[in-house]
Write a protein that holds these residues in place. Sequence first.
Motif, PDB file in Angstrom:
ATOM      1  N   ASN A   1       0.839  -1.198   0.000  1.00 58.19           N
ATOM      2  CA  ASN A   1       0.000   0.000   0.000  1.00 58.19           C
ATOM      3  C   ASN A   1       0.878   1.254   0.000  1.00 58.19           C
ATOM      4  O   ASN A   1       1.865   1.330   0.715  1.00 58.19           O
ATOM      5  CB  ASN A   1      -0.908  -0.005   1.240  1.00 58.19           C
ATOM      6  CG  ASN A   1      -2.093   0.930   1.097  1.00 58.19           C
ATOM      7  OD1 ASN A   1      -1.936   2.114   0.846  1.00 58.19           O
ATOM      8  ND2 ASN A   1      -3.285   0.382   1.231  1.00 58.19           N
TER       9      ASN A   1
ATOM     10  N   PHE B   1       0.171   4.110   1.144  1.00 57.63           N
ATOM     11  CA  PHE B   1       0.162   4.615   2.514  1.00 57.63           C
ATOM     12  C   PHE B   1       0.763   3.525   3.400  1.00 57.63           C
ATOM     13  O   PHE B   1       0.139   2.493   3.628  1.00 57.63           O
ATOM     14  CB  PHE B   1      -1.264   4.908   2.981  1.00 57.63           C
ATOM     15  CG  PHE B   1      -1.923   6.051   2.282  1.00 57.63           C
ATOM     16  CD1 PHE B   1      -1.830   7.345   2.773  1.00 57.63           C
ATOM     17  CD2 PHE B   1      -2.639   5.838   1.112  1.00 57.63           C
ATOM     18  CE1 PHE B   1      -2.452   8.405   2.119  1.00 57.63           C
ATOM     19  CE2 PHE B   1      -3.258   6.894   0.455  1.00 57.63           C
ATOM     20  CZ  PHE B   1      -3.161   8.182   0.956  1.00 57.63           C
TER      21      PHE B   1
ATOM     22  N   ILE C   1      -7.081   3.282  11.704  1.00 56.38           N
ATOM     23  CA  ILE C   1      -6.197   4.175  10.972  1.00 56.38           C
ATOM     24  C   ILE C   1      -6.458   5.620  11.403  1.00 56.38           C
ATOM     25  O   ILE C   1      -7.602   5.997  11.665  1.00 56.38           O
ATOM     26  CB  ILE C   1      -6.447   4.033   9.448  1.00 56.38           C
ATOM     27  CG1 ILE C   1      -6.134   2.606   8.992  1.00 56.38           C
ATOM     28  CG2 ILE C   1      -5.616   5.026   8.659  1.00 56.38           C
ATOM     29  CD1 ILE C   1      -6.396   2.373   7.518  1.00 56.38           C
TER      30      ILE C   1
ATOM     31  N   ARG D   1     -15.868   0.690  13.176  1.00 58.42           N
ATOM     32  CA  ARG D   1     -15.246   1.856  13.782  1.00 58.42           C
ATOM     33  C   ARG D   1     -16.077   2.432  14.919  1.00 58.42           C
ATOM     34  O   ARG D   1     -15.566   2.917  15.907  1.00 58.42           O
ATOM     35  CB  ARG D   1     -15.030   2.929  12.709  1.00 58.42           C
ATOM     36  CG  ARG D   1     -13.856   3.859  12.970  1.00 58.42           C
ATOM     37  CD  ARG D   1     -13.805   4.902  11.887  1.00 58.42           C
ATOM     38  NE  ARG D   1     -15.121   5.500  11.759  1.00 58.42           N
ATOM     39  CZ  ARG D   1     -15.368   6.772  11.999  1.00 58.42           C
ATOM     40  NH1 ARG D   1     -14.409   7.579  12.332  1.00 58.42           N
ATOM     41  NH2 ARG D   1     -16.590   7.234  11.869  1.00 58.42           N
TER      42      ARG D   1
ATOM     43  N   ALA E   1     -18.349   7.016   8.754  1.00 54.73           N
ATOM     44  CA  ALA E   1     -17.475   7.932   7.999  1.00 54.73           C
ATOM     45  C   ALA E   1     -16.021   7.461   8.095  1.00 54.73           C
ATOM     46  O   ALA E   1     -15.138   8.160   8.563  1.00 54.73           O
ATOM     47  CB  ALA E   1     -17.620   9.349   8.529  1.00 54.73           C
ATOM     48  N   ASN E   2     -15.792   6.252   7.659  1.00 55.66           N
ATOM     49  CA  ASN E   2     -14.512   5.569   7.838  1.00 55.66           C
ATOM     50  C   ASN E   2     -13.569   5.925   6.686  1.00 55.66           C
ATOM     51  O   ASN E   2     -13.326   5.136   5.768  1.00 55.66           O
ATOM     52  CB  ASN E   2     -14.781   4.056   7.882  1.00 55.66           C
ATOM     53  CG  ASN E   2     -13.613   3.289   8.457  1.00 55.66           C
ATOM     54  OD1 ASN E   2     -12.461   3.648   8.206  1.00 55.66           O
ATOM     55  ND2 ASN E   2     -13.909   2.255   9.211  1.00 55.66           N
ATOM     56  N   TRP E   3     -13.013   7.124   6.751  1.00 56.73           N
ATOM     57  CA  TRP E   3     -12.131   7.617   5.692  1.00 56.73           C
ATOM     58  C   TRP E   3     -10.911   6.721   5.523  1.00 56.73           C
ATOM     59  O   TRP E   3     -10.332   6.655   4.433  1.00 56.73           O
ATOM     60  CB  TRP E   3     -11.701   9.052   5.992  1.00 56.73           C
ATOM     61  CG  TRP E   3     -11.048   9.173   7.322  1.00 56.73           C
ATOM     62  CD1 TRP E   3     -11.659   9.518   8.486  1.00 56.73           C
ATOM     63  CD2 TRP E   3      -9.694   8.880   7.637  1.00 56.73           C
ATOM     64  NE1 TRP E   3     -10.750   9.471   9.509  1.00 56.73           N
ATOM     65  CE2 TRP E   3      -9.534   9.082   9.014  1.00 56.73           C
ATOM     66  CE3 TRP E   3      -8.587   8.473   6.895  1.00 56.73           C
ATOM     67  CZ2 TRP E   3      -8.339   8.875   9.679  1.00 56.73           C
ATOM     68  CZ3 TRP E   3      -7.381   8.273   7.548  1.00 56.73           C
ATOM     69  CH2 TRP E   3      -7.260   8.476   8.930  1.00 56.73           C
ATOM     70  N   GLY E   4     -10.528   6.026   6.587  1.00 55.57           N
ATOM     71  CA  GLY E   4      -9.329   5.175   6.526  1.00 55.57           C
ATOM     72  C   GLY E   4      -9.443   4.126   5.434  1.00 55.57           C
ATOM     73  O   GLY E   4      -8.475   3.804   4.752  1.00 55.57           O
ATOM     74  N   ARG E   5     -10.640   3.606   5.247  1.00 53.71           N
ATOM     75  CA  ARG E   5     -10.823   2.564   4.233  1.00 53.71           C
ATOM     76  C   ARG E   5     -10.723   3.126   2.825  1.00 53.71           C
ATOM     77  O   ARG E   5     -10.281   2.448   1.910  1.00 53.71           O
ATOM     78  CB  ARG E   5     -12.171   1.874   4.434  1.00 53.71           C
ATOM     79  CG  ARG E   5     -12.236   1.121   5.754  1.00 53.71           C
ATOM     80  CD  ARG E   5     -13.540   0.371   5.893  1.00 53.71           C
ATOM     81  NE  ARG E   5     -13.603  -0.294   7.190  1.00 53.71           N
ATOM     82  CZ  ARG E   5     -14.681  -0.884   7.672  1.00 53.71           C
ATOM     83  NH1 ARG E   5     -15.797  -0.898   6.947  1.00 53.71           N
ATOM     84  NH2 ARG E   5     -14.664  -1.469   8.843  1.00 53.71           N
TER      85      ARG E   5
ATOM     86  N   ILE F   1      -8.888   5.819   1.996  1.00 51.74           N
ATOM     87  CA  ILE F   1      -7.460   6.104   1.839  1.00 51.74           C
ATOM     88  C   ILE F   1      -6.712   4.810   1.522  1.00 51.74           C
ATOM     89  O   ILE F   1      -5.844   4.752   0.647  1.00 51.74           O
ATOM     90  CB  ILE F   1      -6.938   6.737   3.149  1.00 51.74           C
ATOM     91  CG1 ILE F   1      -7.569   8.100   3.364  1.00 51.74           C
ATOM     92  CG2 ILE F   1      -5.429   6.817   3.160  1.00 51.74           C
ATOM     93  CD1 ILE F   1      -7.373   9.073   2.242  1.00 51.74           C
ATOM     94  N   CYS F   2      -7.071   3.783   2.252  1.00 59.03           N
ATOM     95  CA  CYS F   2      -6.442   2.480   2.092  1.00 59.03           C
ATOM     96  C   CYS F   2      -6.649   1.942   0.665  1.00 59.03           C
ATOM     97  O   CYS F   2      -5.713   1.456   0.034  1.00 59.03           O
ATOM     98  CB  CYS F   2      -7.084   1.553   3.112  1.00 59.03           C
ATOM     99  SG  CYS F   2      -6.032   0.223   3.587  1.00 59.03           S
TER     100      CYS F   2
ATOM    101  N   PHE G   1     -10.090  14.377   5.521  1.00 57.80           N
ATOM    102  CA  PHE G   1      -8.674  14.044   5.402  1.00 57.80           C
ATOM    103  C   PHE G   1      -8.051  15.100   4.509  1.00 57.80           C
ATOM    104  O   PHE G   1      -8.584  15.414   3.454  1.00 57.80           O
ATOM    105  CB  PHE G   1      -8.579  12.663   4.757  1.00 57.80           C
ATOM    106  CG  PHE G   1      -7.232  12.000   4.832  1.00 57.80           C
ATOM    107  CD1 PHE G   1      -6.818  11.385   6.011  1.00 57.80           C
ATOM    108  CD2 PHE G   1      -6.398  11.952   3.725  1.00 57.80           C
ATOM    109  CE1 PHE G   1      -5.584  10.738   6.075  1.00 57.80           C
ATOM    110  CE2 PHE G   1      -5.169  11.306   3.781  1.00 57.80           C
ATOM    111  CZ  PHE G   1      -4.763  10.695   4.961  1.00 57.80           C
TER     112      PHE G   1
ATOM    113  N   PRO H   1      -5.716  13.006   8.904  1.00 57.52           N
ATOM    114  CA  PRO H   1      -7.132  13.173   9.234  1.00 57.52           C
ATOM    115  C   PRO H   1      -7.388  14.561   9.798  1.00 57.52           C
ATOM    116  O   PRO H   1      -6.508  15.148  10.423  1.00 57.52           O
ATOM    117  CB  PRO H   1      -7.386  12.108  10.297  1.00 57.52           C
ATOM    118  CG  PRO H   1      -6.050  11.727  10.827  1.00 57.52           C
ATOM    119  CD  PRO H   1      -5.056  12.002   9.750  1.00 57.52           C
TER     120      PRO H   1
END
Lengths: 408, 408
Positions: free
Chosen positions: A59, A61, A127, A407, B322-326, B328-329, B353, B358
């Motif tokens: 990844n 990131f 994350i 989450r 609102a899981n922005w990490g996923r 981004i991932c 983000f 974040p």
Amino acid sequence: MEETYHKQTEIIHIEDGSVGSPNGFKTGGQNIGLRTGRPDMGWIYSEVPASAAGVYTTNVFQAAPLQVTQAGIAKEKKLQAILVNTVSANSCTGEQGIDNAFMTRKWMAEHLGISDHLVGVASTGVIGMQLPMDKMEHGITGIALDAPEAPFEEAILTTDTKPKHLAVQFEIDGKKVTIGGACKGSGMIHPNMATMLGFVTTDAAVEPDALSLALKSVVNQTFNRITVDGDTSTNDMVLLLANGQAENHQLNEQHPEWQTFLNGLEHVCQGLAKFIAGDGEGATKLIEVQVSGAKDDHSAEIISKSIIGSSLVKTAVFGSDANWGRVICAMGYSGEHFDTNKVSMALGDFVLFKDGMPVDFNEEQAKAYLDGDSVVIKTKLGEGFGKAVAWGCDLTYNYVKINASYRS
Amino acid sequence: MEETYHKQTEIIHIEDGSVGSPNGFKTGGQNIGLRTGRPDMGWIYSEVPASAAGVYTTNVFQAAPLQVTQAGIAKEKKLQAILVNTVSANSCTGEQGIDNAFMTRKWMAEHLGISDHLVGVASTGVIGMQLPMDKMEHGITGIALDAPEAPFEEAILTTDTKPKHLAVQFEIDGKKVTIGGACKGSGMIHPNMATMLGFVTTDAAVEPDALSLALKSVVNQTFNRITVDGDTSTNDMVLLLANGQAENHQLNEQHPEWQTFLNGLEHVCQGLAKFIAGDGEGATKLIEVQVSGAKDDHSAEIISKSIIGSSLVKTAVFGSDANWGRVICAMGYSGEHFDTNKVSMALGDFVLFKDGMPVDFNEEQAKAYLDGDSVVIKTKLGEGFGKAVAWGCDLTYNYVKINASYRS
């Protein structure tokens, strides 16, 4: 300690074996207040500095602990300890995340009385969340090497439903060599390192460069052949430590028993990979996809990954539906070209499709087979001698449930 | 007929428009006994032979009707009628499947009094099942062009929950031109033509070669930008018929109003594609992914498809998390390289983000936004001017339910 023998490879499984099984390793876990009622931090310690190798997420990131661990290994190709925390993944955390990873490494090194760069750090969890540094410091200084609160393999779990560990023994240079492993990860598992942490220890003496080659090659055949949902996380890492306490002649590719070591390592990594696939989020069944007769191994690998990655195949297995059409379909959109009239497919011993056409089969028997814990999908092409195996799990209501509310 | 005006493009939406809206087309559907209580066969007829173009699945296993339709179009670049059946996909059915597809084409041509090669055939349903030829013959000979039992767009559905159709009008050469479309498909939808059938008709006069180029280009920006579960079926096809009844000067790339035609065609195909994405199996929400600032459009397309294809993103949207990490991932494992410190991401107007880190946001407001029917995920890179849009849907309990029991 009970032992079962696998004659062909002379590899002995150690009952309840793990990363603590090889000589000279101490491992454990404890609760440092990151979560309630279960251990949340794990550690591995070798009595002497060990040759170290790592494989890291692809990844773009890449989480802070991976960067810090790689930098450490780069220095001397050695590690003596590994620290793993859950809850915060320390990913997308910017400069502060990097600083925090270095700081936890430093605390751990000071506590153990070793150099900073000999400590590897790994994180798994949400994350974007910074490490809770107060708790980390307090936890690290409380580590008692000879009196762990909990087993390492329990302390590193997140949504996993069970600990995953094993160890094997075999002989090299007439010396008893042990390889142990433990891992975590259930969602976000996909070839090329997903939210998956794998730790492998051995008391074999191995040259660092050879160790690195061995790990890359074996990971490619094992951890990189599993998929749960196709997502590859920012934190995936497999670390391998070899501390030499078995007192064999140092291994490298020229050593006459190099292949024996590779076999043992593959055994451990394949076992761990299958544990992860079978414990995919919400999974009820382990799926093994076997491809043979492909143009070459690479083509077979691509086809096997296409099948194991298909949501429609995964839901069909969940529903015990012998839906060969979805398997054939997934082969067809893999991007590989082949003669469709030479394709055959079986579920276990039930041939459903032969030379490009469906064949009659006993639906009830096929359903009964699919109701089992473990399903083998076999496909055969007529192109050449390429073959590959991949592992995954079914897609279930619980996968959706777990991931719709992870989450919050 | 109510009309709503979109000034900028001068494209008028025709209320309740469909493939029957352009001049000179007759369309319909009926029940021929393939399934109970709903129409199961649909047809499109043009009063004159029409310029025809098609785009077909990239799956190596290509169903019989696609092969037969391609062969027919190849002959004269024209079609005058299309026949669609449900229940049997006539895929993986060998020589007999091909023979059967030719035979149904022949029956349809005889019934309409036109040449065989002017009939296109399409099938959707279970793979490996031969066409029920008695019912097909009886059904075809019962087609009453002026008295259809049911609308075309209802007769072609499988697991779809609603018919999908629209039509637009605009002017070319001062003549009123209409483009209408209808489609089906909800599971197995993925870029590169998934179990999806799309039919577009227009009364514009268009040169066949230009028509083919237009369709390929527009499909790539619309139908190939949607995903439900990443599976690409053996039967996917989009057919476009242009019968010239609008009496414009025949269109090609040199015509001054060529772009107007392309815009109209994109409007229809994008509308249909979004209907499909929003009606993905079990879906509760339409997801639109916008990528900007990528190195180039191709890079943006790859990143957008990686996000829209992520099961973890899809389940997070289902759970209004609102899981922005996923997100981004999923950008990170797309295979594209970019500076992670220049990445920003928003859900609708909520920036989550910014520049690789974040940012604080109001969780409640973000959740309220995610509770809507339609969610826009915006990502911005700092590499260049490349942009792309992709559409998909959330992954829900019902997706698993539908697909764990589809065949049985």
